[in-house]
Enzyme design. Structure first.
Site, PDB file in Angstrom:
ATOM      1  N   LYS A  53      21.703  48.384 -39.838  1.00  0.00           N
ATOM      2  CA  LYS A  53      22.784  47.835 -39.008  1.00  0.00           C
ATOM      3  C   LYS A  53      22.346  46.505 -38.407  1.00  0.00           C
ATOM      4  O   LYS A  53      23.091  45.528 -38.414  1.00  0.00           O
ATOM      5  CB  LYS A  53      23.167  48.835 -37.906  1.00  0.00           C
ATOM      6  CG  LYS A  53      23.930  50.039 -38.437  1.00  0.00           C
ATOM      7  CD  LYS A  53      24.066  51.162 -37.417  1.00  0.00           C
ATOM      8  CE  LYS A  53      24.736  52.381 -38.056  1.00  0.00           C
ATOM      9  NZ  LYS A  53      24.799  53.555 -37.190  1.00  0.00           N
ATOM     10  N   GLN A  97      22.969  55.366 -31.364  1.00  0.00           N
ATOM     11  CA  GLN A  97      22.815  56.121 -32.608  1.00  0.00           C
ATOM     12  C   GLN A  97      22.799  57.625 -32.334  1.00  0.00           C
ATOM     13  O   GLN A  97      22.077  58.106 -31.462  1.00  0.00           O
ATOM     14  CB  GLN A  97      21.522  55.683 -33.323  1.00  0.00           C
ATOM     15  CG  GLN A  97      21.294  56.308 -34.679  1.00  0.00           C
ATOM     16  CD  GLN A  97      22.290  55.846 -35.747  1.00  0.00           C
ATOM     17  OE1 GLN A  97      22.895  54.785 -35.654  1.00  0.00           O
ATOM     18  NE2 GLN A  97      22.472  56.661 -36.776  1.00  0.00           N
ATOM     19  N   ASP A 120      31.876  51.919 -32.186  1.00  0.00           N
ATOM     20  CA  ASP A 120      31.871  53.174 -32.948  1.00  0.00           C
ATOM     21  C   ASP A 120      33.237  53.862 -32.900  1.00  0.00           C
ATOM     22  O   ASP A 120      33.505  54.761 -33.702  1.00  0.00           O
ATOM     23  CB  ASP A 120      30.861  54.148 -32.314  1.00  0.00           C
ATOM     24  CG  ASP A 120      29.605  54.320 -33.130  1.00  0.00           C
ATOM     25  OD1 ASP A 120      29.662  54.128 -34.359  1.00  0.00           O
ATOM     26  OD2 ASP A 120      28.570  54.659 -32.530  1.00  0.00           O
TER      27      ASP A 120
HETATM   28  N1  GUN Z   1      24.847  58.602 -36.839  1.00  0.00           N
HETATM   29  C1  GUN Z   1      25.322  58.747 -38.101  1.00  0.00           C
HETATM   30  N2  GUN Z   1      26.451  58.023 -38.280  1.00  0.00           N
HETATM   31  C2  GUN Z   1      26.679  57.392 -37.103  1.00  0.00           C
HETATM   32  C3  GUN Z   1      27.698  56.490 -36.673  1.00  0.00           C
HETATM   33  O1  GUN Z   1      28.625  56.121 -37.402  1.00  0.00           O
HETATM   34  N3  GUN Z   1      27.576  56.050 -35.385  1.00  0.00           N
HETATM   35  C4  GUN Z   1      26.576  56.454 -34.569  1.00  0.00           C
HETATM   36  N4  GUN Z   1      26.559  55.981 -33.316  1.00  0.00           N
HETATM   37  N5  GUN Z   1      25.627  57.296 -34.940  1.00  0.00           N
HETATM   38  C5  GUN Z   1      25.687  57.753 -36.207  1.00  0.00           C
END
Ligand code: GUN
Length: 296
Positions: A53, A97, A120
């Site tokens: 990311k 995350q 998100d």
């Molecule tokens: N963990 C796995 N996928 C995601 C996501 O799309 N956002 C976040 N914040 N954590 C994740």
């Protein structure tokens, strides 16, 4: 029949180029979009996601900040970090995350993020906006990526019967909400099936577009798919594989080799939805930055 491949990898690369150009324009007018990604602990899969990311954000010209905290960080400390990011004018998008360690109340943390910076789309305000059909809601990245894949591959969901398999708050539920909106990428007839649906095949065989996000390797077999359907596989499962150096391989929720002979188009795993999720995160960050700027 062998299905056309819907390559999320290629689509994501072109979306990231589009975003890069948009960010360059914004920078010229004095706005640098900023993304903060918060990671607790050292879970290897989460570390990989967070690194990707940040790298993608930096490549697009987005100011990217990674905050890594230890696995045993108290909830109060994490809430303090979120409050600091909420108040930071350089940061327009915040992503914590998931999953979080046990001492942390996930819902409390997600609710503490400023909804305007919630790239998100997990804050209850944004969940509610999306569920009520608001076309401008910041929506979760994975289902947004699926909609983008359908549109860009010429398989617009409008007027189609879409079956979503899975009801998670990260994919299944927001997926259904996006497809139901009276907005581009929406206007579908939507059925949501899940782990307690009896005779799943009878439901999935009704789908013009089948989206699977349930986390079970090879759950969807060839005889569960209508000939000519479009199949999007959101599943990412690790299965043991001694022939690989790392001891496992990634596989989706769809038995790819079987289903590709039945479907008209199918997304692979890996190289399908995964890269699109990151592209949508960048897109949400740019959107949040633009909305934060005072109108001329
Ligand atoms: N963990 C796995 N996928 C995601 C996501 O799309 N956002 C976040 N914040 N954590 C994740």
């Amino acid at each position: 029949m062998s299905a056309e491949l819907i390559s999320g990898k290629e689509m994501a690369a072109s979306i990231r180029e589009e975003i890069k150009e948009r960010v360059a324009g914004l920078k010229e007018s004095g706005l640098t979009p900023g993304l903060a990604v918060v990671l607790l602990g050292e879970d290897p899969a989460s570390q990989v996601y967070v690194r990707s990311k940040n790298k993608a954000a930096t490549e697009a010209g987005i100011h990217s900040r990674q905050i890594t905290l230890s696995e045993d960080t108290p909830e109060d400390e994490l809430l303090g970090v979120v409050a600091g990011l909420n108040a930071d004018p350089e940061i327009h998008g915040i992503l914590v995350q998931l999953p979080l360690p046990d001492q942390i109340d996930e819902a409390k943390v997600l609710s503490a993020i400023d909804p305007a910076k919630d790239v998100d789309g997990f804050h209850p305000v944004n969940v509610g906006r999306l569920a009520s059909g608001d076309p401008d809601a910041l929506a979760p990245c994975t289902p947004s990526g699926v909609v983008e894949m359908l549109q860009r591959s010429g398989n617009d969901p409008e007027g189609k019967h879409v079956v979503v398999v899975g009801r998670s708050s990260v994919v299944g539920r927001p997926m259904a909400a996006l497809l139901l909106r009276k907005a581009p990428g929406g206007n579908a007839t939507v059925t949501v099936a899940h782990s307690r649906t009896p005779d799943l095949g009878a439901v999935t065989r009704g789908a013009d577009i089948l989206i699977v996000a349930i986390g079970q390797p090879d759950l969807i077999r060839g005889d569960m798919v209508k000939p000519g359907a479009v199949v999007i596989d959101v599943g990412v499962n690790r299965v043991d594989d001694d022939t690989r150096e790392r001891g496992y391989r990634l596989t989706g929720d769809v038995a790819f080799d079987e289903v590709k002979e039945i479907a008209s188009a199918i997304s692979p795993v890996p190289g399908g939805v995964g890269p699109m999720t990151i592209a949508m995160l960048l897109s949400n960050t740019v959107e949040a930055a633009v909305r934060s700027a005072p109108a001329e």
